[in-house]
Design a protein around this motif. Structure first.
Motif, PDB file in Angstrom:
ATOM      1  N   HIS A 189       0.842  -1.200   0.000  1.00  0.00           N
ATOM      2  CA  HIS A 189       0.000   0.000   0.000  1.00  0.00           C
ATOM      3  C   HIS A 189       0.872   1.243   0.000  1.00  0.00           C
ATOM      4  N   ASP A 190       0.844   1.967  -1.121  1.00  0.00           N
ATOM      5  CA  ASP A 190       1.665   3.165  -1.253  1.00  0.00           C
ATOM      6  C   ASP A 190       1.156   4.323  -0.399  1.00  0.00           C
ATOM      7  N   ASP A 191      -0.107   4.288  -0.018  1.00  0.00           N
ATOM      8  CA  ASP A 191      -0.681   5.394   0.732  1.00  0.00           C
ATOM      9  C   ASP A 191      -0.428   5.295   2.235  1.00  0.00           C
ATOM     10  N   LEU A 192       0.296   4.277   2.698  1.00  0.00           N
ATOM     11  CA  LEU A 192       0.618   4.122   4.112  1.00  0.00           C
ATOM     12  C   LEU A 192       2.041   4.569   4.389  1.00  0.00           C
ATOM     13  N   ARG A 228      -6.816   2.076   7.431  1.00  0.00           N
ATOM     14  CA  ARG A 228      -7.584   1.838   6.205  1.00  0.00           C
ATOM     15  C   ARG A 228      -9.003   2.391   6.341  1.00  0.00           C
ATOM     16  N   TYR A 275      -3.351  -1.107  11.149  1.00  0.00           N
ATOM     17  CA  TYR A 275      -3.642  -1.162   9.718  1.00  0.00           C
ATOM     18  C   TYR A 275      -5.143  -1.041   9.463  1.00  0.00           C
TER      19      TYR A 275
END
Length: 121
Positions: free
Chosen positions: A54-57, A78, A74
């Protein structure tokens, strides 16, 4: 019989040298397997996997000492990201270019007046 030394024969032990077992393909490795890893190592492995997927984390989003703590963080992150996306999706944005209109036909006098007003403005 042949008197040449044979690799792995008992001659090496008679010489006083140590013999090490040769590694077997598919056998146990020197590194510990994930099953043998500690809770902190499992948490770090889970964190790295989730960050790669996940690039957005960010790493700060997935802090924790155990895999259960990392998973809880997580799930919470999310849910927050999905909620923010839903809020942003609610704002209407017109699609495409702005609408165009057909100008009304104007006389030559009106065109000249419009041009002079643009110059003086």
């Amino acid at each position: 019989m042949n008197d040449e030394p044979v690799i792995g024969a008992d001659d090496a032990q008679k010489d006083g040298t140590e013999s090490h077992a040769e590694p077997v393909i598919g056998g146990p490795a020197d590194e510990p397997s994930p099953e043998d890893a500690s809770e902190a190592e499992l948490a770090e492995l889970l964190r790295e996997t989730l960050l790669a997927a996940h690039d957005d984390l960010s790493p700060a989003d997935l802090e924790g000492e155990s895999p259960a703590e990392v998973r809880e963080r997580y799930v919470a992150v999310r849910a927050r990201l999905e909620r923010e996306a839903a809020e942003a999706k609610g704002a209407p944005v017109p699609a495409g270019a702005p609408g165009r209109f057909a100008p009304e036909p104007a006389s030559a006098f009106e065109k000249i007046r419009e041009g002079l007003t643009r110059l003086n403005a």
